[in-house]
Design a protein around this motif. Structure first.
Motif, PDB file in Angstrom:
ATOM      1  N   ARG A 198      33.785 -38.313  23.025  1.00  0.00           N
ATOM      2  CA  ARG A 198      34.376 -39.643  23.239  1.00  0.00           C
ATOM      3  C   ARG A 198      35.845 -39.536  23.635  1.00  0.00           C
ATOM      4  NH1 ARG A 198      35.661 -42.717  18.037  1.00  0.00           N
ATOM      5  NH2 ARG A 198      37.346 -41.214  18.200  1.00  0.00           N
ATOM      6  N   LEU A 246      30.910 -41.965  27.164  1.00  0.00           N
ATOM      7  CA  LEU A 246      29.829 -42.873  26.767  1.00  0.00           C
ATOM      8  C   LEU A 246      28.874 -42.213  25.778  1.00  0.00           C
ATOM      9  CD1 LEU A 246      29.132 -44.600  30.174  1.00  0.00           C
ATOM     10  CD2 LEU A 246      29.815 -45.749  28.062  1.00  0.00           C
ATOM     11  N   SER A 287      30.623 -42.106  22.465  1.00  0.00           N
ATOM     12  CA  SER A 287      30.788 -43.465  21.925  1.00  0.00           C
ATOM     13  C   SER A 287      29.486 -44.016  21.371  1.00  0.00           C
ATOM     14  CB  SER A 287      31.316 -44.406  23.008  1.00  0.00           C
ATOM     15  OG  SER A 287      32.602 -44.032  23.399  1.00  0.00           O
ATOM     16  N   VAL A 288      28.431 -43.890  22.144  1.00  0.00           N
ATOM     17  CA  VAL A 288      27.129 -44.403  21.699  1.00  0.00           C
ATOM     18  C   VAL A 288      26.643 -43.609  20.486  1.00  0.00           C
ATOM     19  CG1 VAL A 288      24.702 -44.662  22.367  1.00  0.00           C
ATOM     20  CG2 VAL A 288      26.504 -45.377  23.933  1.00  0.00           C
ATOM     21  N   LEU A 302      28.611 -44.746  17.452  1.00  0.00           N
ATOM     22  CA  LEU A 302      28.196 -46.094  17.065  1.00  0.00           C
ATOM     23  C   LEU A 302      26.848 -46.048  16.345  1.00  0.00           C
ATOM     24  CD1 LEU A 302      28.814 -49.112  17.083  1.00  0.00           C
ATOM     25  CD2 LEU A 302      27.663 -49.251  19.293  1.00  0.00           C
ATOM     26  N   ALA A 303      25.937 -45.241  16.853  1.00  0.00           N
ATOM     27  CA  ALA A 303      24.616 -45.118  16.224  1.00  0.00           C
ATOM     28  C   ALA A 303      24.717 -44.510  14.819  1.00  0.00           C
ATOM     29  CB  ALA A 303      23.699 -44.263  17.094  1.00  0.00           C
ATOM     30  N   ARG A 353      28.121 -47.129  12.964  1.00  0.00           N
ATOM     31  CA  ARG A 353      28.058 -48.592  13.090  1.00  0.00           C
ATOM     32  C   ARG A 353      29.354 -49.271  12.626  1.00  0.00           C
ATOM     33  NH1 ARG A 353      22.895 -47.037  11.661  1.00  0.00           N
ATOM     34  NH2 ARG A 353      21.268 -47.737  13.078  1.00  0.00           N
ATOM     35  N   ASP A 364      34.166 -48.704  16.568  1.00  0.00           N
ATOM     36  CA  ASP A 364      33.305 -48.082  17.574  1.00  0.00           C
ATOM     37  C   ASP A 364      32.690 -49.131  18.496  1.00  0.00           C
ATOM     38  OD1 ASP A 364      33.752 -45.466  16.675  1.00  0.00           O
ATOM     39  OD2 ASP A 364      32.136 -45.615  15.200  1.00  0.00           O
ATOM     40  N   LEU A 365      32.328 -50.269  17.939  1.00  0.00           N
ATOM     41  CA  LEU A 365      31.752 -51.351  18.740  1.00  0.00           C
ATOM     42  C   LEU A 365      32.791 -51.916  19.706  1.00  0.00           C
ATOM     43  CD1 LEU A 365      29.245 -53.036  19.293  1.00  0.00           C
ATOM     44  CD2 LEU A 365      29.978 -54.591  17.483  1.00  0.00           C
ATOM     45  N   LEU A 388      33.324 -49.396  22.507  1.00  0.00           N
ATOM     46  CA  LEU A 388      32.222 -49.407  23.469  1.00  0.00           C
ATOM     47  C   LEU A 388      32.278 -50.654  24.351  1.00  0.00           C
ATOM     48  CD1 LEU A 388      29.867 -47.740  24.441  1.00  0.00           C
ATOM     49  CD2 LEU A 388      28.426 -48.882  22.744  1.00  0.00           C
ATOM     50  N   THR A 415      32.646 -50.563  28.391  1.00  0.00           N
ATOM     51  CA  THR A 415      31.756 -51.300  29.291  1.00  0.00           C
ATOM     52  C   THR A 415      32.572 -52.118  30.294  1.00  0.00           C
ATOM     53  OG1 THR A 415      30.081 -51.390  27.566  1.00  0.00           O
ATOM     54  CG2 THR A 415      29.849 -52.959  29.374  1.00  0.00           C
TER      55      THR A 415
END
Length: 142
Positions: free
Chosen positions: A20, A74, A77-78, A81-82, A85, A89-90, A93, A97
């Motif tokens: 990230r 990405l 980051s994903v 986030l996974a 949470r 992080d949200l 992301l 985007t």
């Protein structure tokens, strides 16, 4: 056993953070150089035809690096986030985007009859958004 699982989780989080952060740093630096340095160099190159040639060559050389940096960013980051949470992080992301959208927007505008000042303004939003991405990840552990 629990200690091994914790070590594995820490290693995975470290790898995802590295993807990230390094991806964001490379993307930020390249987009900032493009918006500030490449465009100014192209403006000094001469007439509109020469300017377009310089700009096209510079952005074409940056594109593969941008793709690798954005993909790494990405993925990290994903992945984070996974796993975590977290709100930070949200937010990161979401800003990422928006930056991807701005990059796509400049590409579309560059292929149409859009004033350079408009394209330049959108180009500057990319490093601004990525600065927000980088800041959203600061101070976060694990």
């Amino acid at each position: 056993m629990a200690r091994a699982a914790q070590t594995s989780t820490t290693a995975a989080n470290t790898a995802l953070r590295a993807l990230r952060d390094v991806g964001a740093a490379a993307w930020f630096g390249g987009s900032l150089m493009g918006a500030s340095g490449l465009n100014a160099a192209a403006d000094a190159a001469g007439g509109p035809v020469e300017r377009e040639r310089v700009v096209a060559a510079g952005w074409a050389r940056w594109t593969p690096i941008f793709r690798a940096a954005a993909a790494a960013h990405l993925l990290g980051s994903v992945g984070l986030l996974a796993r975590r949470r977290s709100k930070a992080d949200l937010v990161g992301l979401g800003l990422t985007t928006a930056a991807v959208g701005a990059v796509a927007g400049t590409a579309v505008m560059g292929s149409k009859e859009v004033p350079e000042t408009t394209i330049h303004a959108v180009e500057w939003t990319v490093p601004a958004l990525l600065a927000g991405v980088i800041l959203s990840g600061l101070g976060r552990k694990g």
